[in-house]
Design a protein around this motif. Sequence first.
Motif, PDB file in Angstrom:
ATOM      1  N   CYS A  56     -12.627 -10.266 -22.290  1.00 55.03           N
ATOM      2  CA  CYS A  56     -11.863  -9.447 -21.556  1.00 55.03           C
ATOM      3  C   CYS A  56     -10.567 -10.359 -21.264  1.00 55.03           C
ATOM      4  CB  CYS A  56     -12.588  -8.913 -20.250  1.00 55.03           C
ATOM      5  SG  CYS A  56     -14.214  -7.968 -20.505  1.00 55.03           S
ATOM      6  N   MET A  57      -9.406  -9.640 -21.775  1.00 55.74           N
ATOM      7  CA  MET A  57      -8.168 -10.491 -21.675  1.00 55.74           C
ATOM      8  C   MET A  57      -7.222  -9.678 -20.739  1.00 55.74           C
ATOM      9  SD  MET A  57      -5.715 -11.611 -24.799  1.00 55.74           S
ATOM     10  CE  MET A  57      -5.692 -10.073 -25.462  1.00 55.74           C
ATOM     11  N   GLY A  58      -6.719 -10.376 -19.753  1.00 53.18           N
ATOM     12  CA  GLY A  58      -5.732  -9.922 -18.794  1.00 53.18           C
ATOM     13  C   GLY A  58      -5.215 -10.448 -17.721  1.00 53.18           C
ATOM     14  N   GLU A  59      -4.549  -9.876 -16.843  1.00 57.54           N
ATOM     15  CA  GLU A  59      -4.114 -10.458 -15.584  1.00 57.54           C
ATOM     16  C   GLU A  59      -5.312 -10.893 -14.610  1.00 57.54           C
ATOM     17  OE1 GLU A  59      -1.397  -8.156 -13.568  1.00 57.54           O
ATOM     18  OE2 GLU A  59      -2.801  -6.778 -13.437  1.00 57.54           O
ATOM     19  N   THR A  60      -4.886 -11.494 -13.659  1.00 59.08           N
ATOM     20  CA  THR A  60      -5.730 -12.023 -12.199  1.00 59.08           C
ATOM     21  C   THR A  60      -4.610 -11.737 -11.185  1.00 59.08           C
ATOM     22  OG1 THR A  60      -4.982 -14.416 -12.423  1.00 59.08           O
ATOM     23  CG2 THR A  60      -7.021 -13.965 -13.799  1.00 59.08           C
ATOM     24  N   VAL A  61      -5.439 -11.001 -10.320  1.00 60.70           N
ATOM     25  CA  VAL A  61      -4.606 -10.710  -9.080  1.00 60.70           C
ATOM     26  C   VAL A  61      -5.588 -10.421  -7.744  1.00 60.70           C
ATOM     27  CG1 VAL A  61      -4.896  -8.412  -9.401  1.00 60.70           C
ATOM     28  CG2 VAL A  61      -3.092  -9.076  -7.910  1.00 60.70           C
ATOM     29  N   VAL A  62      -5.351 -10.727  -6.603  1.00 65.95           N
ATOM     30  CA  VAL A  62      -6.334 -10.446  -5.511  1.00 65.95           C
ATOM     31  C   VAL A  62      -5.767  -9.149  -4.798  1.00 65.95           C
ATOM     32  CG1 VAL A  62      -7.147 -11.102  -3.344  1.00 65.95           C
ATOM     33  CG2 VAL A  62      -6.939 -12.865  -5.253  1.00 65.95           C
ATOM     34  N   ASP A  63      -6.481  -8.217  -4.856  1.00 68.81           N
ATOM     35  CA  ASP A  63      -6.141  -6.773  -4.122  1.00 68.81           C
ATOM     36  C   ASP A  63      -6.747  -6.920  -2.641  1.00 68.81           C
ATOM     37  OD1 ASP A  63      -5.331  -5.716  -6.516  1.00 68.81           O
ATOM     38  OD2 ASP A  63      -7.429  -5.271  -7.027  1.00 68.81           O
ATOM     39  N   ILE A  64      -5.678  -7.034  -1.923  1.00 68.83           N
ATOM     40  CA  ILE A  64      -5.894  -6.830  -0.187  1.00 68.83           C
ATOM     41  C   ILE A  64      -5.870  -5.328  -0.112  1.00 68.83           C
ATOM     42  CG2 ILE A  64      -5.101  -7.235   2.071  1.00 68.83           C
ATOM     43  CD1 ILE A  64      -4.072  -9.801   1.031  1.00 68.83           C
ATOM     44  N   LEU A  65      -6.912  -4.457   0.617  1.00 71.04           N
ATOM     45  CA  LEU A  65      -6.985  -2.953   0.476  1.00 71.04           C
ATOM     46  C   LEU A  65      -6.703  -2.579   2.069  1.00 71.04           C
ATOM     47  CD1 LEU A  65      -8.628  -3.880  -1.879  1.00 71.04           C
ATOM     48  CD2 LEU A  65     -10.081  -1.667  -1.457  1.00 71.04           C
ATOM     49  N   PHE A  66      -5.848  -1.765   2.119  1.00 72.54           N
ATOM     50  CA  PHE A  66      -5.610  -1.017   3.279  1.00 72.54           C
ATOM     51  C   PHE A  66      -5.880   0.295   3.470  1.00 72.54           C
ATOM     52  CE2 PHE A  66      -2.664  -4.565   2.934  1.00 72.54           C
ATOM     53  CZ  PHE A  66      -2.378  -5.174   4.096  1.00 72.54           C
ATOM     54  N   ARG A  67      -6.250   0.812   4.444  1.00 72.15           N
ATOM     55  CA  ARG A  67      -6.197   2.315   4.765  1.00 72.15           C
ATOM     56  C   ARG A  67      -5.155   2.671   5.791  1.00 72.15           C
ATOM     57  NH1 ARG A  67     -11.128   3.634   3.837  1.00 72.15           N
ATOM     58  NH2 ARG A  67     -10.865   4.489   1.794  1.00 72.15           N
ATOM     59  N   GLY A  68      -4.198   3.112   5.495  1.00 72.60           N
ATOM     60  CA  GLY A  68      -3.261   3.043   6.522  1.00 72.60           C
ATOM     61  C   GLY A  68      -2.761   1.816   7.045  1.00 72.60           C
ATOM     62  N   ALA A  69      -2.738   1.429   8.374  1.00 70.74           N
ATOM     63  CA  ALA A  69      -2.346  -0.111   8.569  1.00 70.74           C
ATOM     64  C   ALA A  69      -3.241  -1.020   8.790  1.00 70.74           C
ATOM     65  CB  ALA A  69      -1.531  -0.194   9.829  1.00 70.74           C
ATOM     66  N   GLU A  70      -4.619  -0.538   8.553  1.00 66.75           N
ATOM     67  CA  GLU A  70      -5.938  -1.323   8.529  1.00 66.75           C
ATOM     68  C   GLU A  70      -6.319  -2.040   7.458  1.00 66.75           C
ATOM     69  OE1 GLU A  70     -10.937  -0.762   9.915  1.00 66.75           O
ATOM     70  OE2 GLU A  70      -9.214   1.080   9.771  1.00 66.75           O
ATOM     71  N   VAL A  71      -6.704  -3.313   7.400  1.00 69.53           N
ATOM     72  CA  VAL A  71      -7.197  -3.995   6.196  1.00 69.53           C
ATOM     73  C   VAL A  71      -8.710  -3.745   6.244  1.00 69.53           C
ATOM     74  CG1 VAL A  71      -7.569  -6.252   5.235  1.00 69.53           C
ATOM     75  CG2 VAL A  71      -5.428  -5.809   6.615  1.00 69.53           C
ATOM     76  N   ILE A  72      -9.371  -3.143   5.139  1.00 66.78           N
ATOM     77  CA  ILE A  72     -10.441  -2.653   4.853  1.00 66.78           C
ATOM     78  C   ILE A  72     -11.061  -3.579   3.779  1.00 66.78           C
ATOM     79  CG2 ILE A  72     -10.152  -0.559   5.665  1.00 66.78           C
ATOM     80  CD1 ILE A  72     -10.028   0.342   2.764  1.00 66.78           C
ATOM     81  N   GLY A  73     -10.486  -4.637   3.351  1.00 68.62           N
ATOM     82  CA  GLY A  73     -11.327  -5.250   2.384  1.00 68.62           C
ATOM     83  C   GLY A  73     -10.254  -6.336   1.451  1.00 68.62           C
ATOM     84  N   ALA A  74     -10.875  -7.118   0.626  1.00 65.26           N
ATOM     85  CA  ALA A  74     -10.040  -7.906  -0.355  1.00 65.26           C
ATOM     86  C   ALA A  74     -10.833  -8.025  -1.505  1.00 65.26           C
ATOM     87  CB  ALA A  74      -9.765  -9.091   0.147  1.00 65.26           C
ATOM     88  N   ASN A  75     -10.444  -8.033  -2.673  1.00 66.45           N
ATOM     89  CA  ASN A  75     -11.164  -8.056  -3.983  1.00 66.45           C
ATOM     90  C   ASN A  75     -10.348  -8.595  -4.921  1.00 66.45           C
ATOM     91  OD1 ASN A  75     -13.699  -6.249  -3.150  1.00 66.45           O
ATOM     92  ND2 ASN A  75     -12.259  -4.772  -3.464  1.00 66.45           N
ATOM     93  N   VAL A  76     -11.116  -9.852  -5.748  1.00 64.60           N
ATOM     94  CA  VAL A  76     -10.296 -10.274  -7.016  1.00 64.60           C
ATOM     95  C   VAL A  76     -10.524  -8.927  -7.967  1.00 64.60           C
ATOM     96  CG1 VAL A  76     -10.809 -11.891  -8.893  1.00 64.60           C
ATOM     97  CG2 VAL A  76     -11.293 -12.299  -6.395  1.00 64.60           C
ATOM     98  N   GLY A  77      -9.070  -9.065  -8.816  1.00 62.29           N
ATOM     99  CA  GLY A  77      -8.913  -8.022  -9.612  1.00 62.29           C
ATOM    100  C   GLY A  77      -8.102  -8.337 -10.829  1.00 62.29           C
TER     101      GLY A  77
END
Length: 348
Positions: free
Chosen positions: A44-65
Amino acid sequence: MRDRMRYMAGGRRLSGIVIMALLTAVSALRPAAGFAADGRTVYCMGETVVDILFRGAEVIGANVGGSALNTAVSLARAGAKVEFIGEAGTDSTGQHVRSFLRAEGVGTGCLRMVDGVKTSVSAAYLDREGEAHYYFYADRRAEGSLIVPAFHKDDVLLLSSFFAVSPAYRADVQRILEAAHTAGVIVYYDINLRSPHAAMMKSLLPAVRANMAAATILRAGGGDLKTVFGSSRSDSIYKHVVSPLCTRFVRTSNDKEVKIFDGGKLKAEVDVNPVKSVSRIGAGDNFNAGFLFALLRENVTGDALARGLSASTWRKMVQTGLDFSRESCRQIGNYIPRDYAAKLRDRK
């Protein structure tokens, strides 16, 4: 089925302390044993990024993506043998990306770690339907070249999204595609380009067409077709644009049937059952994972594709892709859930 377009977003920089605190909350999974008896590998060839997830102003998670990275993790969780091709910085975020991939059972021999470059981070804001709106914090492209794998016949190479056509990576993608072609690798190309790329399409179209011509199987959604070719009429697009370059085409849709074209004609259709989504991040990436998982499980080889697959085999691959996508949408995560992956491994 979000694409990933790298750009610098305005606003405050995210605190390194906040980012690392979120990253430590992402737990690792013990690697699953590969199920492909013949040792086939999915690259699988592509970029690496870390997603910080928000719902509104609240941080609800973080995933390597990253589009291809999400696919790689889901495939590895299901028990496939997977290698990731890409690059990351040697900063703390990049080290976490590599550690996470290894813990998930994804090979990192082709993950290039680069000094002096900051690994990308995104702020992903989920709306009520679970769709994400992204703000990316990306550094410059590192100097040097991506690592070309030692491919074997009937391995699989996945390429997708903006990474596959980005001018910054174009020479690398071409070299890797040439090596894959020489080795007899099955190339799966997911166009995955949306409206943010529309203004760039004139310059990107030659790379899109070159990737299509190199592909063994092409996948695109209605939005991709509209952005790239100006029409979402899949039958006409297949006849006049796709089939002269790639005869095997899977046209997906969020809420309509999936159409499968092969050998110059419509081969089969699969209905899509709507699902209430918690998050649609990685929905398309997980379709790719399920499709390729079934391709390995059904022992679909390059020779078998050249001879022509039955409609039932195509449907199995598409349905498994839809199953993976549905499961990923039911939770906050970029990949299939671990309990679902465990059931898949138990069935083998």
